[in-house]
Motif scaffolding. Structure first.
Motif, short mmCIF file in Angstrom:
data_model
loop_
_atom_site.label_atom_id
_atom_site.label_comp_id
_atom_site.label_asym_id
_atom_site.label_seq_id
_atom_site.Cartn_x
_atom_site.Cartn_y
_atom_site.Cartn_z
N MET A 72 0.77 -1.20 0.07
CA MET A 72 -0.02 0.12 -0.10
C MET A 72 0.76 1.44 -0.02
SD MET A 72 -2.89 1.07 2.86
CE MET A 72 -3.82 2.65 2.51
N LEU A 73 0.75 2.36 -0.87
CA LEU A 73 1.50 3.37 -1.20
C LEU A 73 0.72 4.69 -0.39
CD1 LEU A 73 3.76 4.63 -2.49
CD2 LEU A 73 2.33 5.01 -4.36
N PHE A 74 1.44 5.25 0.57
CA PHE A 74 0.61 6.36 1.44
C PHE A 74 1.20 7.64 0.71
CE2 PHE A 74 0.96 2.61 4.27
CZ PHE A 74 -0.07 2.86 4.92
N GLN A 75 0.39 8.68 0.80
CA GLN A 75 0.75 10.01 0.21
C GLN A 75 0.87 10.73 1.61
OE1 GLN A 75 0.46 11.37 -3.04
NE2 GLN A 75 1.27 12.89 -1.82
N LEU A 76 2.16 11.56 1.60
CA LEU A 76 2.63 12.27 2.68
C LEU A 76 2.25 13.62 2.14
CD1 LEU A 76 5.84 10.59 3.46
CD2 LEU A 76 3.77 10.10 4.21
N ASP A 77 1.94 14.70 3.34
CA ASP A 77 1.43 16.03 3.12
C ASP A 77 2.81 16.74 3.56
OD1 ASP A 77 0.72 18.67 4.30
OD2 ASP A 77 -1.01 18.05 3.09
N GLU A 78 3.25 17.92 2.97
CA GLU A 78 4.21 18.82 3.20
C GLU A 78 4.26 19.16 4.82
OE1 GLU A 78 5.54 21.72 0.40
OE2 GLU A 78 5.73 20.15 -1.17
N ASN A 79 2.96 19.45 5.25
CA ASN A 79 2.79 19.98 6.52
C ASN A 79 2.69 19.24 7.68
OD1 ASN A 79 2.69 22.81 5.01
ND2 ASN A 79 0.74 22.30 4.50
N ASP A 80 2.48 17.94 7.42
CA ASP A 80 2.24 16.92 8.55
C ASP A 80 3.45 15.85 8.42
OD1 ASP A 80 1.14 15.48 10.46
OD2 ASP A 80 -0.36 14.55 9.25
N TRP A 82 5.10 12.95 9.50
CA TRP A 82 4.86 11.54 9.99
C TRP A 82 5.16 10.48 8.79
CZ3 TRP A 82 1.27 7.66 8.27
CH2 TRP A 82 0.60 8.07 6.88
N PHE A 83 5.17 9.28 9.28
CA PHE A 83 5.81 8.24 8.26
C PHE A 83 4.65 6.72 8.69
CE2 PHE A 83 9.37 10.19 7.24
CZ PHE A 83 9.45 10.43 5.86
N PRO A 84 4.31 6.07 7.89
CA PRO A 84 3.35 4.70 8.04
C PRO A 84 4.58 3.79 8.61
CG PRO A 84 3.34 5.08 5.59
CD PRO A 84 4.24 6.70 6.24
N ASP A 85 4.12 2.72 9.22
CA ASP A 85 5.05 1.70 9.90
C ASP A 85 5.60 1.08 8.40
OD1 ASP A 85 5.78 -0.87 10.50
OD2 ASP A 85 4.23 -0.74 12.15
N ASN A 103 13.61 5.30 11.42
CA ASN A 103 12.63 4.53 11.64
C ASN A 103 13.04 3.49 10.15
OD1 ASN A 103 10.38 4.73 13.60
ND2 ASN A 103 10.75 6.82 12.75
N GLY A 104 14.24 3.60 9.91
CA GLY A 104 14.62 2.70 8.47
C GLY A 104 14.05 2.94 7.33
N ILE A 105 13.78 4.42 7.10
CA ILE A 105 13.06 4.78 5.81
C ILE A 105 14.19 5.79 5.35
CG2 ILE A 105 11.08 5.99 4.79
CD1 ILE A 105 9.56 5.11 7.32
N PHE A 106 14.21 5.82 3.98
CA PHE A 106 15.05 7.03 3.05
C PHE A 106 14.27 7.22 1.81
CE2 PHE A 106 16.31 2.57 2.05
CZ PHE A 106 16.35 2.57 0.62
N PRO A 107 14.73 8.38 1.25
CA PRO A 107 14.22 8.90 0.10
C PRO A 107 14.97 8.38 -1.17
CG PRO A 107 15.51 10.56 1.10
CD PRO A 107 15.44 9.46 2.10
N TRP A 108 14.42 8.18 -2.35
CA TRP A 108 15.16 7.60 -3.54
C TRP A 108 14.30 7.73 -4.61
CZ3 TRP A 108 16.03 1.92 -5.21
CH2 TRP A 108 16.99 1.66 -6.09
N TYR A 109 14.59 8.69 -5.39
CA TYR A 109 13.91 9.19 -6.41
C TYR A 109 14.95 10.07 -7.47
CZ TYR A 109 13.96 13.69 -4.35
OH TYR A 109 14.31 15.17 -3.92
N ASP A 110 14.32 10.44 -8.66
CA ASP A 110 15.13 11.32 -9.40
C ASP A 110 14.28 12.62 -9.85
OD1 ASP A 110 13.49 10.56 -11.62
OD2 ASP A 110 14.88 8.90 -12.16
N LEU A 114 10.20 9.89 -3.47
CA LEU A 114 9.68 8.48 -3.25
C LEU A 114 10.24 8.08 -1.68
CD1 LEU A 114 9.66 6.89 -6.66
CD2 LEU A 114 7.73 7.92 -5.34
N TRP A 115 9.61 7.37 -0.85
CA TRP A 115 10.44 6.77 0.37
C TRP A 115 10.30 5.21 0.50
CZ3 TRP A 115 12.56 10.57 3.29
CH2 TRP A 115 11.97 12.01 3.14
N TYR A 116 11.51 4.82 0.68
CA TYR A 116 11.54 3.28 0.89
C TYR A 116 11.99 2.76 2.46
CZ TYR A 116 11.32 3.02 -4.20
OH TYR A 116 11.15 3.31 -5.70
#
Length: 215
Positions: free
Chosen positions: A1-9, A11-14, A41-48, A54-56
């Motif tokens: 499931m892909l979560f959409q993040l907001d610039e003003n909030d 947080w990250f999903p599990d 939390n073991g998450i990192f950005p990876w995109y171009d 995109l967060w992985y």
């Protein structure tokens, strides 16, 4: 499931909710607060430049425990020869810009965009991101950079490395391991030469356990 993040909030999903390829979320920003929360939390950005942020959070992690580092006889000989000088966090901007410019086999362009470079420079100024530099005759010839994270700041998440001369990036990694600052180094990308130095694949659960250890 892909979560959409907001610039003003911020947080990250599990992380366990990431897709099979590790993709967890899209959007948000590269603020210091969000990046720090991500890595802790073991998450990192990876995109171009062609995609949104995109967060992985991969379900398997390619890691190196400094206690399991293997240094070959040839590398020991290079270290003893003192033909290179290694420094800690003295030329972060040079390291990240060189990592972005170095052409890599099978890769077009770079994911280390100007936006990413600016974000990690901000992390560096906060002491959250650091670099290791390798020099020969006062010329930068290798190095790596990454993010310090974890409950005890005991995990190093390596972002990229480069070698302009043979073995320079290996020397940077050996130096990083011998700092005795980190319990685990996240190498991110599986490679044969890192495996030869002791890196191995572990489960996301194992990685999270180390990341969140507080003793």
């Amino acid at each position: 499931m892909l979560f959409q993040l907001d610039e003003n909030d911020i947080w990250f999903p599990d992380p366990s909710l990431a897709d099979s390829d590790g993709l967890l979320a899209v959007g948000g920003d590269l603020s210091i607060a969000r990046l720090e929360l991500a890595y802790d939390n073991g998450i990192f950005p990876w995109y171009d430049d062609r995609t949104p942020i995109l967060w992985y959070a991969p379900h398997e992690r390619f890691i190196l425990l400094p206690s399991e580092l293997k240094v070959s006889k040839s590398m020991r000989k290079i270290i003893r020869s003192a033909i290179f000088t290694v420094t800690y966090n003295t030329a972060f901007q040079d390291v990240i810009s060189t990592c972005a410019k170095v052409k890599r086999f099978g890769q077009e362009g770079t994911w280390i965009t100007k936006e990413m470079q600016e974000a990690y420079l901000r992390l560096n100024k906060e002491g959250i991101a650091i670099s290791i530099e390798v020099w020969q005759n006062a010329q930068l010839c290798g190095g790596l950079y990454g993010v310090i994270c974890g409950q005890k700041h005991h995990v190093f998440c390596g972002e990229s490395m480069f070698s302009l001369l043979p073995n320079a990036s290996k020397l940077a990694l050996i130096y990083l391991c011998n700092l005795n600052k980190f319990e685990l180094i996240d190498c991110q990308i599986d490679s044969e030469h890192l495996r030869s130095m002791g890196a191995r694949m572990v489960s996301g659960e194992y990685y999270q356990k180390i990341l969140h250890a507080n003793h």
